[in-house]
Scaffold this active site. Sequence first.
Site, PDB file in Angstrom:
ATOM      1  CG  ASP A  42     -39.224  -8.732  39.168  1.00  0.00           C
ATOM      2  OD1 ASP A  42     -39.028  -9.639  38.336  1.00  0.00           O
ATOM      3  OD2 ASP A  42     -40.349  -8.440  39.631  1.00  0.00           O
ATOM      4  CD  GLU A  93     -21.612 -23.035  25.193  1.00  0.00           C
ATOM      5  OE1 GLU A  93     -22.602 -23.020  24.458  1.00  0.00           O
ATOM      6  OE2 GLU A  93     -21.467 -22.268  26.163  1.00  0.00           O
ATOM      7  N   GLY A 126     -42.283 -10.068  39.664  1.00  0.00           N
ATOM      8  CA  GLY A 126     -42.176 -11.372  40.324  1.00  0.00           C
ATOM      9  C   GLY A 126     -41.572 -12.393  39.376  1.00  0.00           C
ATOM     10  CG  ASP A 128     -40.616 -13.380  34.252  1.00  0.00           C
ATOM     11  OD1 ASP A 128     -39.773 -13.872  33.470  1.00  0.00           O
ATOM     12  OD2 ASP A 128     -40.410 -12.331  34.902  1.00  0.00           O
ATOM     13  CB  SER A 167     -24.074 -20.394  26.112  1.00  0.00           C
ATOM     14  OG  SER A 167     -24.645 -21.524  25.564  1.00  0.00           O
ATOM     15  CG  ASP A 211     -19.355 -22.486  28.569  1.00  0.00           C
ATOM     16  OD1 ASP A 211     -20.052 -21.473  28.354  1.00  0.00           O
ATOM     17  OD2 ASP A 211     -19.691 -23.631  28.202  1.00  0.00           O
TER      18      ASP A 211
END
Length: 567
Positions: A527, A288, A546, A548, A485, A292
């Site tokens: 979108d 992680e 749109g 969601d 992540s 990152d």
Amino acid sequence: MLASTLLLACLAAAVCGKPMARSMQVHETKETVPTDFELVGPAPPDTVLNLRLALVRGDLVGLEKMLMDVSTPSSPLYGQHLTKEEADAFMAPKPESVDAVNAWLKENDITVTKTSSAGDWLSFSIPVSKASDLLDAQFSVFNHTDSGKTVIRTLAYSIPSDLQGHLELIHPTVIFTRPLTGPAFKIAPRKSIQTPAVNRTSDAVPASCESEITPACLQALYGIPSTPASVPSNQLAVSGFIEQFANQQDLKSFLSEFRPDLPSSTTFSTQLLDGGENPQVISEAGIEADLDTQYTVGIASGVPTTFISVGEENQDDVDGFLDIIEFLLSLTNQPQVLTTSYGFNEPDLTSTMANNVCSAYMALGARGTSILFSSGDGGVSGSQSQRCTTFIPTFPSGCPFVTSVGATTNIAPEVAASFSSGGFSNIFAQPSYQASAVSTFLNALGSTNAGKFNPSGRAFPDISAQGENVVIAFQGEFGLVAGTSCSTPISASIISLINDELASQGKKPLGFLNPFLYSTGASAFTDVTSGNNPGCNTNGFSARVGWDPVTGLGTPNFAALRTAVGL
Ligand SMILES: *[C@@H]1O[C@H](CO)[C@@H](O)[C@H](O)[C@H]1NC(C)=O
Ligand SMILES: *[C@@H]1O[C@H](CO)[C@@H](O)[C@H](O)[C@H]1NC(C)=O
């Protein structure tokens, strides 16, 4: 006069030396031990508990109004972020609350070891025996059976009745959080990866990006510039927990493979909290943390990036979240963007704690920081896939004052990644900035999944970005990772680069993003209209035209973002 009254009270209580009997009132309870935990037995009376106490903050209503005013593009105050002193003034408890709580602590010979910047949190350490008396609690040892990690908690605690309205909560007491986890890593031999040539004059996304996502893929897909940022005061912070260490050598390998155009000295700086470390032994690198740092430093070209490594001094993950936000709020010049790829299942927290942490994000947002959290990797079943009958929202994504990031996969077109968590908070009500977008979705949804989620809750995620087949360097090898992540540092980097351009023109950073995202910013997102996020024996929600609850408003388009912010 007062002294003699106290003496009499003490004699009458017949237990001088013990705290004076005050009328107590149950303050927080946990009805049952969560399924993954088992009771081991009473906590040893002399074990020292590091407790912290939250005082009721002075003016959260005023702070929320300020946050919305400075974050809503149509407001005359847009961009007029609060200073540290101004934000602290809203967060600071009222003097009568400070006096009432301090008197109670003093009367019990409790010494406060740390006070937060706004005075809203006090830390102290007392043995289990004293904590049990003080709070009418039964502190016990509980075992998280999957991890074998034990915690000391109580299923209920009380506070003096006259402190209601002054004392918000004491932690850790009734919160049982499952240990945080990071994504899995799958080795991908380098020879199979063709590093796509960066061609800034072409919008074409290299075909190899269908199977492996690199910085060049993201630059092409989202139009992210490769030119380095120019304003050193524009900073990006990356949260690190659970002894996930970010490795400089892995970053170097990653950058020399994928960003040879950046100076070879490019790296991140480190901030340690709570006895945190960031050892550079390659075998201690964390997936992680490597992900990152590589997808911030490797995307937000030239933006000064700090990896914040929170230690496990308090043996509690919520403490780590509290300490990062308290640390950032204590800085006069805090980073303008914070990215965090960790989160909880909302039901694991109490609503009191969730509200407390969320209000701290509100304060940081009002000061001009964009706060991004991954939405989680369990579809509608929460942060990780799990059995469930009703949908499990995640935290902090359900906090209306942060930006929640979901995940996509595929390139042309992007589709929702099936693990992308999304849904509706059971704690936080729907904020007005998303009312129109969410009602359009709910109308189209009809009765699908009815009863499995709270349609009037804060809906998430807000936006999304690539989250599958993402290449990282980890412990000297290249491989693929997946998860929200990935999406979160990518999105945070884009915001940091926009902030750099704004700063270079003397303009304010974007700060709390959501009121912008759901208004003038919506057109800057592509979108995503297919895919879904199954869980709890359902197909979850479906991405559609749109907003969601799988991909939010969609994925970023850098050129359109520039236009939307007036660059
Ligand atoms: C916690 O649970 C695990 C798994 O059942 C077990 O192996 C371990 O001994 C337990 N620890 C304690 C302190 O009970
Ligand atoms: C880069 O883009 C230009 C203009 O579209 C094009 O002529 C050229 O062939 C592209 N180069 C590569 C390596 O794709």
